[in-house]
Design a protein around this motif. Sequence first.
Motif, PDB file in Angstrom:
ATOM      1  N   MET A   1       0.840  -1.195   0.000  1.00  0.00           N
ATOM      2  CA  MET A   1       0.000   0.000   0.000  1.00  0.00           C
ATOM      3  C   MET A   1       0.876   1.246   0.000  1.00  0.00           C
ATOM      4  N   LYS A   2       0.336   2.312  -0.558  1.00  0.00           N
ATOM      5  CA  LYS A   2       1.021   3.590  -0.561  1.00  0.00           C
ATOM      6  C   LYS A   2       0.082   4.681  -0.062  1.00  0.00           C
ATOM      7  N   THR A   3       0.637   5.655   0.633  1.00  0.00           N
ATOM      8  CA  THR A   3      -0.153   6.773   1.117  1.00  0.00           C
ATOM      9  C   THR A   3       0.771   7.958   1.345  1.00  0.00           C
ATOM     10  N   ASP A   4       0.203   9.124   1.593  1.00  0.00           N
ATOM     11  CA  ASP A   4       1.020  10.298   1.910  1.00  0.00           C
ATOM     12  C   ASP A   4       1.562  10.202   3.336  1.00  0.00           C
ATOM     13  N   VAL A   5       0.654   9.893   4.281  1.00  0.00           N
ATOM     14  CA  VAL A   5       1.010   9.880   5.707  1.00  0.00           C
ATOM     15  C   VAL A   5       0.566   8.567   6.327  1.00  0.00           C
ATOM     16  N   ALA A   6       1.499   7.874   6.959  1.00  0.00           N
ATOM     17  CA  ALA A   6       1.174   6.687   7.744  1.00  0.00           C
ATOM     18  C   ALA A   6       1.155   7.108   9.212  1.00  0.00           C
ATOM     19  N   ILE A   7       0.019   6.927   9.862  1.00  0.00           N
ATOM     20  CA  ILE A   7      -0.149   7.316  11.263  1.00  0.00           C
ATOM     21  C   ILE A   7      -0.146   6.053  12.113  1.00  0.00           C
ATOM     22  N   ILE A   8       0.753   5.983  13.064  1.00  0.00           N
ATOM     23  CA  ILE A   8       0.852   4.814  13.927  1.00  0.00           C
ATOM     24  C   ILE A   8       0.161   5.132  15.248  1.00  0.00           C
ATOM     25  N   GLY A   9      -0.917   4.402  15.529  1.00  0.00           N
ATOM     26  CA  GLY A   9      -1.677   4.612  16.759  1.00  0.00           C
ATOM     27  C   GLY A   9      -3.047   5.181  16.478  1.00  0.00           C
ATOM     28  N   ALA A  10      -4.097   4.475  16.960  1.00  0.00           N
ATOM     29  CA  ALA A  10      -5.479   4.919  16.739  1.00  0.00           C
ATOM     30  C   ALA A  10      -6.141   5.347  18.041  1.00  0.00           C
ATOM     31  N   GLY A  11      -5.345   5.965  18.915  1.00  0.00           N
ATOM     32  CA  GLY A  11      -5.920   6.655  20.054  1.00  0.00           C
ATOM     33  C   GLY A  11      -6.469   7.991  19.597  1.00  0.00           C
ATOM     34  N   PRO A  12      -6.825   8.867  20.520  1.00  0.00           N
ATOM     35  CA  PRO A  12      -7.406  10.150  20.103  1.00  0.00           C
ATOM     36  C   PRO A  12      -6.476  10.994  19.230  1.00  0.00           C
ATOM     37  N   ALA A  13      -5.163  10.989  19.518  1.00  0.00           N
ATOM     38  CA  ALA A  13      -4.243  11.801  18.709  1.00  0.00           C
ATOM     39  C   ALA A  13      -4.190  11.295  17.272  1.00  0.00           C
ATOM     40  N   GLY A  14      -4.001   9.984  17.098  1.00  0.00           N
ATOM     41  CA  GLY A  14      -3.920   9.434  15.752  1.00  0.00           C
ATOM     42  C   GLY A  14      -5.193   9.614  14.960  1.00  0.00           C
ATOM     43  N   LEU A  15      -6.336   9.386  15.614  1.00  0.00           N
ATOM     44  CA  LEU A  15      -7.619   9.541  14.920  1.00  0.00           C
ATOM     45  C   LEU A  15      -7.908  11.002  14.598  1.00  0.00           C
ATOM     46  N   LEU A  21      -6.389  15.479   8.368  1.00  0.00           N
ATOM     47  CA  LEU A  21      -5.718  15.300   7.077  1.00  0.00           C
ATOM     48  C   LEU A  21      -6.698  14.846   6.008  1.00  0.00           C
ATOM     49  N   ARG A  22      -7.563  13.916   6.363  1.00  0.00           N
ATOM     50  CA  ARG A  22      -8.552  13.403   5.398  1.00  0.00           C
ATOM     51  C   ARG A  22      -9.452  14.539   4.909  1.00  0.00           C
ATOM     52  N   ALA A  23      -9.867  15.412   5.835  1.00  0.00           N
ATOM     53  CA  ALA A  23     -10.728  16.540   5.465  1.00  0.00           C
ATOM     54  C   ALA A  23     -10.016  17.518   4.541  1.00  0.00           C
ATOM     55  N   ALA A  24      -8.683  17.583   4.652  1.00  0.00           N
ATOM     56  CA  ALA A  24      -7.907  18.496   3.811  1.00  0.00           C
ATOM     57  C   ALA A  24      -7.454  17.849   2.506  1.00  0.00           C
ATOM     58  N   GLY A  25      -7.819  16.596   2.304  1.00  0.00           N
ATOM     59  CA  GLY A  25      -7.459  15.916   1.070  1.00  0.00           C
ATOM     60  C   GLY A  25      -6.080  15.288   1.067  1.00  0.00           C
ATOM     61  N   VAL A  26      -5.478  15.140   2.248  1.00  0.00           N
ATOM     62  CA  VAL A  26      -4.173  14.487   2.352  1.00  0.00           C
ATOM     63  C   VAL A  26      -4.407  13.003   2.648  1.00  0.00           C
ATOM     64  N   ALA A  27      -3.902  12.136   1.803  1.00  0.00           N
ATOM     65  CA  ALA A  27      -4.114  10.702   1.966  1.00  0.00           C
ATOM     66  C   ALA A  27      -3.380  10.191   3.198  1.00  0.00           C
ATOM     67  N   CYS A  28      -4.048   9.360   3.993  1.00  0.00           N
ATOM     68  CA  CYS A  28      -3.418   8.825   5.197  1.00  0.00           C
ATOM     69  C   CYS A  28      -4.048   7.497   5.577  1.00  0.00           C
ATOM     70  N   ILE A  29      -3.281   6.697   6.303  1.00  0.00           N
ATOM     71  CA  ILE A  29      -3.747   5.420   6.837  1.00  0.00           C
ATOM     72  C   ILE A  29      -3.318   5.359   8.296  1.00  0.00           C
ATOM     73  N   VAL A  30      -4.217   4.904   9.163  1.00  0.00           N
ATOM     74  CA  VAL A  30      -3.925   4.760  10.592  1.00  0.00           C
ATOM     75  C   VAL A  30      -3.708   3.280  10.892  1.00  0.00           C
ATOM     76  N   ILE A  31      -2.635   2.972  11.621  1.00  0.00           N
ATOM     77  CA  ILE A  31      -2.288   1.597  11.969  1.00  0.00           C
ATOM     78  C   ILE A  31      -2.317   1.461  13.484  1.00  0.00           C
ATOM     79  N   GLY A 156       4.121   9.237  14.480  1.00  0.00           N
ATOM     80  CA  GLY A 156       3.971   8.317  15.597  1.00  0.00           C
ATOM     81  C   GLY A 156       3.050   8.892  16.659  1.00  0.00           C
ATOM     82  N   CYS A 157       1.870   8.293  16.772  1.00  0.00           N
ATOM     83  CA  CYS A 157       0.890   8.665  17.802  1.00  0.00           C
ATOM     84  C   CYS A 157       0.634   7.446  18.688  1.00  0.00           C
ATOM     85  N   ASP A 158       1.681   6.661  18.903  1.00  0.00           N
ATOM     86  CA  ASP A 158       1.545   5.335  19.491  1.00  0.00           C
ATOM     87  C   ASP A 158       1.946   5.256  20.954  1.00  0.00           C
TER      88      ASP A 158
END
Length: 389
Positions: A1-15, A21-31, A156-158
């Motif tokens: 997979m490819k994305t602009d931003v990989a976010i590690i951690g789905a706590g409140p900061a990561g989400l 970013l999603r609202a601004a059109g920047v592609a991202c995936i949270v892990i 890193g939001c982990d």
Amino acid sequence: MKTDVAIIGAGPAGLMLGHVLRAAGVACIVIERQTGDYILSRIRAGVLERGTVDLMARLGLDARLRAEGFPHGGFNLADGERLIRIDVAALTGHSVTVYGQTELTRDLMDAAEPRGLEVIYEASDVALHEIAGDAPFVTYTKADTAARIDARIIVGCDGYHGPSRRAIPDDVGRTFERVYPFAWLGILADVPPCNHELIYANHDRGFALASMRSATRSRYYVDVPLTEKIEDWPDERVWDELAIRLGPEAAAHMTRGPALEKSIAPLRSFVFEPMRHGSLMLCGDAAHIVPPTGAKGLNLAASDVHYAAEALIAFFQKGDADAIAGYSAKALARVWKSERFSWSLTKLMHRFPEDGAFERRMQVAELDYIASSEAAQRSIAENYVGLPT
């Protein structure tokens, strides 16, 4: 997979960051290595600064927060006999909102799929690679299958124990830390609060905090030695200790009930510098920890998200590399101010083992000064409601 931003951690900061970013059109995936249910099971603080509330409003995810949150125009400091009310609203023109971190996380989590924010849960063995260059990537295992995400930036939001901070070389990073010689024993119960605002108490027997999650659910704390065991604190002992430490006025309005949850958590102040190295940025507990005195943990993470999102959007939409380069210094300026406030309030309201009669007199004198000085109260109120970003 490819994305602009990989976010590690789905706590409140990561989400939060993912949604901005999603609202601004920047592609991202949270892990995230845990399940969503596990994340929601964690009991956390619930006092939101105006900046955190504003961020949820900006995302259009504040409907339940506005309906169920409790605006608080002040809070109280107690010394065992009196309550010193800090009128935050009058002194700053703003208020804080009591709304559980679990509920805020639930709002962010529930909106992820409808808004196209991809979150990968139960991703084990997460590792960061090539963070010093322009083509970093993340590897992980999902359902016994190895996977890889290529990104331009990793965030890193982990949390304190996650892999992101540890990916920064030892000769690059620097740690500042104070481990406190006590812990907070917390009890959560379905009983009405003893006061409509928070009470931070300094008593000869130690610290106590009266807080709440709703009009029918209360959260209380007492500080205890690090050697204490939860099994040595039956509910009645906790309630008895709270009644003494919070003082007669609060005790008269305290309703006792069986614990829904009881735990002991150690306290520390911790900062890691820098908060950015190469193509890796750190947000929230991955970069800093504050003692819960002053309710800065979640709010400081939201502040990081604000600065990180601002930099990432400028980078991906305008090609502004300086925005990424300046993230750490900008975020750390606020981090250290919040660390200072949390440390000073912790020092004021707790008894340290090394403290003697002189230190106790200094606490009494400081509380007397705060009680009689609008300037002192204004300084506390400005920090409590949240300094401007």
